[in-house]
Design an enzyme around this catalytic site. Structure first.
Site, PDB file in Angstrom:
ATOM      1  N   ASN A   1      -6.947   9.049  -4.893  1.00  0.00           N
ATOM      2  CA  ASN A   1      -7.710   7.837  -4.581  1.00  0.00           C
ATOM      3  C   ASN A   1      -8.837   8.181  -3.601  1.00  0.00           C
ATOM      4  OD1 ASN A   1      -8.666   5.389  -3.686  1.00  0.00           O
ATOM      5  ND2 ASN A   1      -6.661   4.535  -3.166  1.00  0.00           N
TER       6      ASN A   1
ATOM      7  N   HIS B   1     -10.870   1.314 -10.722  1.00  0.00           N
ATOM      8  CA  HIS B   1     -10.601   2.057  -9.491  1.00  0.00           C
ATOM      9  C   HIS B   1      -9.355   2.917  -9.717  1.00  0.00           C
ATOM     10  CE1 HIS B   1     -10.004   3.278  -5.492  1.00  0.00           C
ATOM     11  NE2 HIS B   1      -8.903   2.574  -5.325  1.00  0.00           N
TER      12      HIS B   1
ATOM     13  N   CYS C   1     -12.151   0.204  -1.452  1.00  0.00           N
ATOM     14  CA  CYS C   1     -12.221   0.701  -2.843  1.00  0.00           C
ATOM     15  C   CYS C   1     -13.154  -0.119  -3.718  1.00  0.00           C
ATOM     16  CB  CYS C   1     -10.831   0.722  -3.460  1.00  0.00           C
ATOM     17  SG  CYS C   1      -9.666   1.609  -2.444  1.00  0.00           S
TER      18      CYS C   1
END
Ligand code: ACO
Length: 326
Positions: free
Chosen positions: A283, A253, A113
């Protein structure tokens, strides 16, 4: 030393929307559980014929168009991803082929990420020292292709998509004001795709046991995520001598709304200044920040001279935060 400026952004998301209601029919879960624990309502899923580089090429064309450049103007391609088309060639090379150019360096960056922020650090080194003038920096994933659709602990969390940015060397008063990046490999086992590499090569057994998918101890990851992302964001702000109130926009994020809220509290940035996409995309690992940046840019949430904050946390574990003058 030159500075860097992001002169073009683009993003690409698969058309197929997978809602929480549809997931209720696939595993023992509920819209209520997913919404209250994560903030996610739906996510995008790539079809069987779409690989990560296909989404990156689409996003890159938009970024190049906005930058007023042709693909042939680029000096390098960096693709942050943990879901490459193939282990080799790199997704960066497939993107180069998709853009119909050759000759320039193209490579992948694996930091989960945190990939796009790690990539911005790498691009900064190449641009400010004069090695490159224009870099295509993408963050992209097809997480759905490494998801165990029978595991309710993970399958509700992830989605697919790509964000691309054209980053240029400039003499203007802009660029990175402060940054921090780090990693802690000692806790890597908390979030891992166990098989398919040299530790556990693909076999019938690894396929049967679904070891080519995301394995995560969600609760422990959550605690590390809150601490690392919050501390990184607070540190970058302090280093830049900027307060949370002076930030025009925070792009974190997007793994979980509760992690974003906790990060905001730790870094003293208000939620009004925080750009959220997690409810509609879930995500997308390395894709989340460049996709959110492109959206914020295209809806006019960012103007030249604004101070932006980025922060991330991901498998590895990796983390990063950057304060950037747009
Ligand atoms: N639906 C219903 N119940 C569920 C689901 C689901 N989809 N998933 C888990 N549960 C259950 C669990 O089985 C557990 O039940 P039990 O108490 O009977 O054992 C219960 O819910 C609580 O589980 P927890 O894991 O403690 O739930 P938590 O509040 O921690 O939320 C979550 C889980 C959403 C995964 C959270 O821990 C989280 O977001 N963690 C961080 C994840 C993350 O950010 N990962 C990505 C990092 S980025 C990267 O690099 C890819």
């Amino acid at each position: 030393m030159k500075k860097l400026r992001i002169i073009g952004t683009g993003s690409a998301l698969p058309e197929k929307v997978l809602t929480n209601a549809e997931l209720e029919k696939m595993v023992d879960t509920s819209d209520e559980w997913i919404t209250t624990r994560t903030g996610i309502k739906e996510r995008r899923i790539a079809d069987d014929n779409t690989a990560t580089s296909d989404l990156v090429v689409e996003a890159s064309k938009l970024a190049l168009q906005q930058a007023g450049l042709n693909a042939s103007d680029l000096d390098a391609i960096i693709v942050a991803t943990v879901t490459p088309d193939t282990f080799y060639p790199s997704t960066g090379c497939w993107v180069q082929k998709g853009l119909d150019i050759k000759g320039i360096p193209a490579f992948d960056l694996s930091a989960a990420c945190s990939g796009w922020l790690y990539g911005l650090e790498v691009a900064s080194g190449l641009l400010t020292t004069g090695t490159c003038k224009y870099i295509l920096l993408a963050g992209a994933e097809c997480m759905s292709k490494v998801t165990n659709w029978e595991d309710r602990n993970t399958c509700v969390l992830f989605g697919d998509g790509a964000g691309a940015s054209v980053v240029a060397a400039t003499n203007d008063d802009c660029g990175i004001l402060s940054s921090t990046w780090g990693a802690d490999g000692t806790i890597g086992d908390l979030l891992v795709q166990p098989a398919g590499g040299t530790r556990l090569p693909a076999s019938h057994e690894t396929v049967d046991k679904k070891l080519h998918t995301v394995h995560m101890k969600g609760n422990e990851v959550f605690k590390h995520a809150v601490r690392s992302m919050g501390d990184a964001a607070a540190y970058a702000l302090k280093e830049a001598n900027v307060t949370g109130e002076e930030i025009a926009l925070f792009i974190p994020h997007q793994a979980n709304l509760r992690i974003i809220e906790a990060t905001c509290r730790r870094a003293k940035v208000s939620m009004d200044k925080t750009y959220i996409t997690v409810h509609k995309y879930g995500n997308i690992s390395a894709g989340t920040i460049p996709i959110a940046l492109d959206e914020a840019n295209r809806v006019g949430r960012i103007k030249r001279g604004d101070t932006l904050l980025f922060a991330s946390f991901g498998a590895g574990f990796t983390w990063a935060a950057i304060v950037l003058k747009w």
